[in-house]
Design an enzyme around this catalytic site. Structure first.
Site, short mmCIF file in Angstrom:
data_model
loop_
_atom_site.label_atom_id
_atom_site.label_comp_id
_atom_site.label_asym_id
_atom_site.label_seq_id
_atom_site.Cartn_x
_atom_site.Cartn_y
_atom_site.Cartn_z
N SER A 170 49.93 40.32 6.83
CA SER A 170 49.00 39.63 5.94
C SER A 170 48.37 40.59 4.94
CB SER A 170 47.91 38.95 6.77
OG SER A 170 48.48 38.00 7.63
N ASN A 171 48.15 41.85 5.35
CA ASN A 171 47.59 42.83 4.43
C ASN A 171 48.55 43.21 3.32
OD1 ASN A 171 44.81 43.82 5.34
ND2 ASN A 171 45.95 43.78 7.25
N LYS B 271 51.82 40.28 18.08
CA LYS B 271 50.63 40.84 17.43
C LYS B 271 49.54 39.79 17.50
CE LYS B 271 49.04 42.78 12.97
NZ LYS B 271 47.95 41.90 12.54
#
Length: 310
Positions: free
Chosen positions: A51-52, A175
């Site tokens: 997402s980063n 994750k």
């Protein structure tokens, strides 16, 4: 599907931010500088297009380019043993399968698969399991389950669902960006770590996760301070829990302050100011952070001072 798939090794993984220029084009020199600093900081692997990494803002060609650039930068600088994990979440099973193939071709060793969140009412437990199993069946590299309710319209996979998925021969880890340590512990006490690696997705539960059997961490904060995370890892492995807990407290406060800055743009702004490469440009609709003066960053600055001393 991979034959005899094994989970990624234990350690510290970073979902790397992806730097852009003022025209929102890939800033190649800054991306390479960031990958190199992370590798030099001792990370076990780099997650491209978590997402980063603004995966949802990239074309398929850009996604492949970012993976390839990361792998090439590592290889050219003697970091062949640093793994590349690629985020391959799409909004359909068909697209996700293609992204897994693209990731393999671009040099990734693992695929991190986000559950589609466009139609949450349709994503019951059976559909979620079917999606991940079908992707894993087709993927040429081992897959991992990415649980991040914030970006999947609130879909939060429970430990029963993930345990079911862990039985698939090509699904080798997860994750947990939900940050649920109870869920993490249920998984580590149910599924063998030789078959399935369970990572918290947040640095503010890094040590807590290690204590209950996690494989390390896949978190945003190592974008800023990879060496500090390696230090905590080593303190834990050496049995120095009091020192590790003290450092964990600093990581927790710094992670919280970074999150209040908007995380992605905040990471870029901090890295640009403190390490001298890249700018805080993001792709819309995200907003850039150009001025840090309006944010509380005392603990983050304390962490950066430690990072620079290591």
């Amino acid at each position: 599907m991979t034959v005899n798939a094994i989970p990624p090794p234990q350690g510290i993984y970073v979902p790397a931010v992806l730097f852009f220029d003022e025209n929102e084009e890939l800033d190649i020199p800054a991306i390479k500088a960031h990958v190199l600093r992370l590798a030099q900081g001792g990370v076990t692997g780099i997650l491209v297009q978590g997402s980063n990494g603004e995966a949802q803002h990239l074309s398929h060609d850009e996604r492949k380019q970012a993976i390839s650039l990361t792998r090439k930068t590592l290889d050219e600088n003697g970091f062949q043993n640093v793994l590349v994990i690629a985020g391959t979440g799409g909004q359909s099973t068909r697209e996700t399968k293609k992204l897994c193939v693209d990731a393999k071709e671009a040099g990734a060793s693992y695929a991190l698969v986000l559950t589609p969140g466009v139609w949450p009412p349709q994503m019951n437990k059976a559909n979620i399991i079917r999606f991940h199993q079908e992707v894993a069946d087709a993927s040429p590299i081992p897959t991992m389950i990415y649980n991040f309710p914030t970006v999947t319209a609130g879909l939060d996979l429970d430990s029963d669902t993930i345990t079911t998925l862990a039985a698939h021969p090509n699904i080798v880890g997860t994750k947990l960006s939900c940050g649920n340590v109870g869920k993490l512990h249920r998984l580590t006490s149910t599924v063998s770590p030789s078959k399935f690696a369970t990572f918290p997705g947040k640095s503010d539960v890094f040590l807590q996760g290690l204590i209950v059997g996690s494989a390390g961490v896949i978190g945003a904060l190592p974008n800023v301070a990879p060496k500090a995370h390696v230090k905590l890892w080593n303190l834990y492995k050496e049995g120095k829990l009091d020192e590790a807990a003290k450092l964990q407290g600093l990581l927790g406060h710094a992670d919280w302050q970074l999150g209040k800055m908007g995380s992605i743009a905040g990471i870029k702004a901090v890295v640009s100011r403190e390490f001298g490469y890249g700018k805080a440009y993001v792709r819309g609709p995200l907003s850039s952070v150009q001025d840090l003066s309006g944010y509380e960053i005392g603990k983050l600055e304390e962490l950066i001072a430690l990072e620079k001393s290591l």
